[in-house]
Design a protein around this motif. Structure first.
Motif, PDB file in Angstrom:
ATOM      1  N   ILE A  58       0.864  -1.181   0.000  1.00 30.35           N
ATOM      2  CA  ILE A  58       0.000   0.000   0.000  1.00 30.35           C
ATOM      3  C   ILE A  58       0.901   1.232   0.000  1.00 30.35           C
ATOM      4  O   ILE A  58       1.414   1.638   1.050  1.00 30.35           O
ATOM      5  CB  ILE A  58      -0.917   0.024   1.239  1.00 30.35           C
ATOM      6  N   PRO A  59       1.144   1.835  -1.143  1.00 30.65           N
ATOM      7  CA  PRO A  59       1.988   3.038  -1.185  1.00 30.65           C
ATOM      8  C   PRO A  59       1.263   4.224  -0.568  1.00 30.65           C
ATOM      9  O   PRO A  59       0.028   4.224  -0.449  1.00 30.65           O
ATOM     10  CB  PRO A  59       2.241   3.247  -2.680  1.00 30.65           C
ATOM     11  N   PRO A  60       1.996   5.258  -0.163  1.00 28.68           N
ATOM     12  CA  PRO A  60       1.382   6.398   0.527  1.00 28.68           C
ATOM     13  C   PRO A  60       0.226   7.031  -0.239  1.00 28.68           C
ATOM     14  O   PRO A  60      -0.798   7.387   0.355  1.00 28.68           O
ATOM     15  CB  PRO A  60       2.550   7.385   0.677  1.00 28.68           C
ATOM     16  N   GLU A  61       0.365   7.132  -1.551  1.00 27.67           N
ATOM     17  CA  GLU A  61      -0.672   7.801  -2.338  1.00 27.67           C
ATOM     18  C   GLU A  61      -1.964   6.984  -2.450  1.00 27.67           C
ATOM     19  O   GLU A  61      -3.002   7.509  -2.874  1.00 27.67           O
ATOM     20  CB  GLU A  61      -0.148   8.132  -3.742  1.00 27.67           C
ATOM     21  N   ASP A  62      -1.913   5.710  -2.047  1.00 22.39           N
ATOM     22  CA  ASP A  62      -3.094   4.855  -2.161  1.00 22.39           C
ATOM     23  C   ASP A  62      -3.822   4.662  -0.829  1.00 22.39           C
ATOM     24  O   ASP A  62      -4.817   3.932  -0.775  1.00 22.39           O
ATOM     25  CB  ASP A  62      -2.708   3.483  -2.713  1.00 22.39           C
ATOM     26  N   ILE A  63      -3.322   5.273   0.238  1.00 18.64           N
ATOM     27  CA  ILE A  63      -3.895   5.023   1.557  1.00 18.64           C
ATOM     28  C   ILE A  63      -5.384   5.369   1.608  1.00 18.64           C
ATOM     29  O   ILE A  63      -6.207   4.565   2.064  1.00 18.64           O
ATOM     30  CB  ILE A  63      -3.120   5.801   2.649  1.00 18.64           C
ATOM     31  N   ASN A  64      -5.741   6.546   1.141  1.00 15.52           N
ATOM     32  CA  ASN A  64      -7.138   6.976   1.246  1.00 15.52           C
ATOM     33  C   ASN A  64      -8.068   6.051   0.471  1.00 15.52           C
ATOM     34  O   ASN A  64      -9.132   5.650   0.966  1.00 15.52           O
ATOM     35  CB  ASN A  64      -7.296   8.411   0.750  1.00 15.52           C
ATOM     36  N   ALA A  65      -7.671   5.688  -0.739  1.00 14.44           N
ATOM     37  CA  ALA A  65      -8.495   4.799  -1.563  1.00 14.44           C
ATOM     38  C   ALA A  65      -8.611   3.415  -0.932  1.00 14.44           C
ATOM     39  O   ALA A  65      -9.654   2.757  -1.042  1.00 14.44           O
ATOM     40  CB  ALA A  65      -7.906   4.698  -2.971  1.00 14.44           C
ATOM     41  N   PHE A  66      -7.548   2.973  -0.276  1.00 13.46           N
ATOM     42  CA  PHE A  66      -7.576   1.651   0.353  1.00 13.46           C
ATOM     43  C   PHE A  66      -8.449   1.666   1.604  1.00 13.46           C
ATOM     44  O   PHE A  66      -9.205   0.729   1.859  1.00 13.46           O
ATOM     45  CB  PHE A  66      -6.150   1.220   0.715  1.00 13.46           C
ATOM     46  N   VAL A  67      -8.339   2.737   2.380  1.00 13.12           N
ATOM     47  CA  VAL A  67      -9.008   2.789   3.679  1.00 13.12           C
ATOM     48  C   VAL A  67     -10.519   2.970   3.552  1.00 13.12           C
ATOM     49  O   VAL A  67     -11.290   2.350   4.301  1.00 13.12           O
ATOM     50  CB  VAL A  67      -8.400   3.918   4.541  1.00 13.12           C
ATOM     51  N   LYS A  68     -10.974   3.782   2.650  1.00 14.09           N
ATOM     52  CA  LYS A  68     -12.404   4.127   2.579  1.00 14.09           C
ATOM     53  C   LYS A  68     -13.327   2.908   2.588  1.00 14.09           C
ATOM     54  O   LYS A  68     -14.252   2.827   3.388  1.00 14.09           O
ATOM     55  CB  LYS A  68     -12.678   4.996   1.362  1.00 14.09           C
ATOM     56  N   PRO A  69     -13.136   1.925   1.702  1.00 14.62           N
ATOM     57  CA  PRO A  69     -14.052   0.778   1.683  1.00 14.62           C
ATOM     58  C   PRO A  69     -13.707  -0.309   2.712  1.00 14.62           C
ATOM     59  O   PRO A  69     -14.412  -1.323   2.803  1.00 14.62           O
ATOM     60  CB  PRO A  69     -13.896   0.230   0.258  1.00 14.62           C
ATOM     61  N   LEU A  70     -12.635  -0.102   3.471  1.00 21.20           N
ATOM     62  CA  LEU A  70     -12.175  -1.118   4.410  1.00 21.20           C
ATOM     63  C   LEU A  70     -13.218  -1.351   5.498  1.00 21.20           C
ATOM     64  O   LEU A  70     -13.673  -0.413   6.153  1.00 21.20           O
ATOM     65  CB  LEU A  70     -10.849  -0.667   5.041  1.00 21.20           C
TER      66      LEU A  70
END
Length: 359
Positions: free
Chosen positions: A165-177
């Motif tokens: 999970i690269p830094p720029e993908d954190i928000n996209a990864f976290v939202k549907p988690l």
């Protein structure tokens, strides 16, 4: 500064060691744990067993009901510990910032590691390959800028894989988690969150913070941060042990205080021995009694104390037993909480060794 955190998690560790050492077990449903006729519990099972619903912490009896062809073998803790030392030595080739969580998993901070051009992705891959080459065992890895996401990521491509999970993908990864993926969110907390209409991190992002804190206290603040992809915890190479405990699963259910008292002396004697081995210079600050009932629900009672007191354990046991409501007891445990300060060893010995174990 953006950190580079790796979470390494061995694949079905205990079971994998058994399959490595005994090739005839490969490809068969396998679990490491106690015997079913002695109220044993599953420590680890392989992926073939998991297809039948077998899980760690499940009773051996229940596991065999789900999977009659399950091969059940006793654990060899000395072997598992020895291999764990090998694995940690591999970690330290890359960084001194290693935080073990158990024998089979750890966090690594490789922010300042220059191997493989400083790529955490390549470092994780190299570590997994070295573990395989030197132990014959596979490991999975998660790579992220923060701890809790690295831990979640390590589970996404199991077995023998890794997820980044690269830094720029954190928000996209976290939202549907889903919130139950966040460490610390178990069944009870998940149910409470669901009752508020909260099932994903994005739900929490839009929920009033004051209401969440009012409902969950300090953990509410943690949830708010995790839901936004925030985790400021650093790697702690020297984690301070917070408790020492011992427990026993009984061959048959017991029901009375006298029966419980018959179990306690041996448990307390072993607890004292463990305190001396692993925490002899630490100050005790509480005592805890744990009971697990025959419906697999459990209860704990604790009280502040700066020494091991048999009378206090007796009182806590009585309080815990009052919650049985007719249920049989299948497990009894005792433990002590440890403060973050040291005391004089002689004082510690006088507090724990001079005990009459007859209630």
């Amino acid at each position: 500064m953006v950190r580079k955190i790796i979470h390494i998690d061995m694949d079905c560790y205990f079971a994998a060691v058994e399959m490595r050492d005994f090739p005839e077990l490969r490809g068969k449903p396998l679990a490491v744990g106690g015997r079913s006729d002695r109220r044993g519990v599953i420590s680890t099972c392989n992926y073939e067993a998991r297809q039948f619903g077998v899980r760690s912490a499940m009773s051996s009896y229940q596991a065999l009901k789900l999977c009659p062809d399950l091969t059940l073998v006793p654990g060899r803790m000395d072997v598992y510990k020895s291999i764990s030392v090998q694995i940690r030595a591999i970690f330290h080739r890359y960084t001194d910032l290693v935080e073990p969580l158990s024998l089979d998993e750890a966090y690594l901070d490789v922010t300042d590691c220059h191997a493989h051009k400083g790529s955490a992705t390549l470092i994780a891959k190299a570590i997994r390959q070295e573990i395989l080459d030197e132990t014959g065992l596979t490991a999975s890895a998660g790579v992220a800028p923060i701890k809790f996401l690295a831990k979640i990521a390590s589970d996404l491509n199991k077995p023998n894989g890794q997820y980044v999970i690269p830094p720029e993908d954190i928000n996209a990864f976290v939202k549907p988690l889903t919130l139950n993926k966040i460490p610390g969110v178990g069944k009870v907390t998940s149910a409470k969150l669901a009752a508020l209409g909260l099932t994903t991190c994005e739900d929490v992002q839009h929920y009033p913070s004051d209401k969440l804190i009012a409902a969950f206290g300090k953990f509410g603040r943690v949830l708010i941060e995790r839901a936004q992809g925030i985790d400021n915890r650093t790697i702690s190479p020297n984690r301070v042990r917070k408790s020492v405990g011992v427990e026993t699963t009984l061959a048959q259910d017991i029901f009375t205080l006298d029966q419980c008292n018959n179990v306690m002396p041996q448990l307390i004697q072993e607890l004292i021995a463990r305190v001396h081995r692993s925490a002899k210079d630490r100050q005790i600050h509480k005592q805890v009694v744990k009971l697990k009932f025959n419906d697999f629900k459990q209860t704990t009672i604790e009280h502040r104390s700066d020494e091991i007191s048999l009378n206090l354990f007796h009182d806590l046991l009585s309080q815990a037993l009052a919650r049985a409501n007719g249920r049989g007891i299948r497990l009894v445990g005792v433990s002590v909480g440890l403060a973050d300060i040291e005391i004089d060893t002689k004082d510690k010995q006088s507090n724990t060794e001079q005990l009459d174990l007859n209630f």
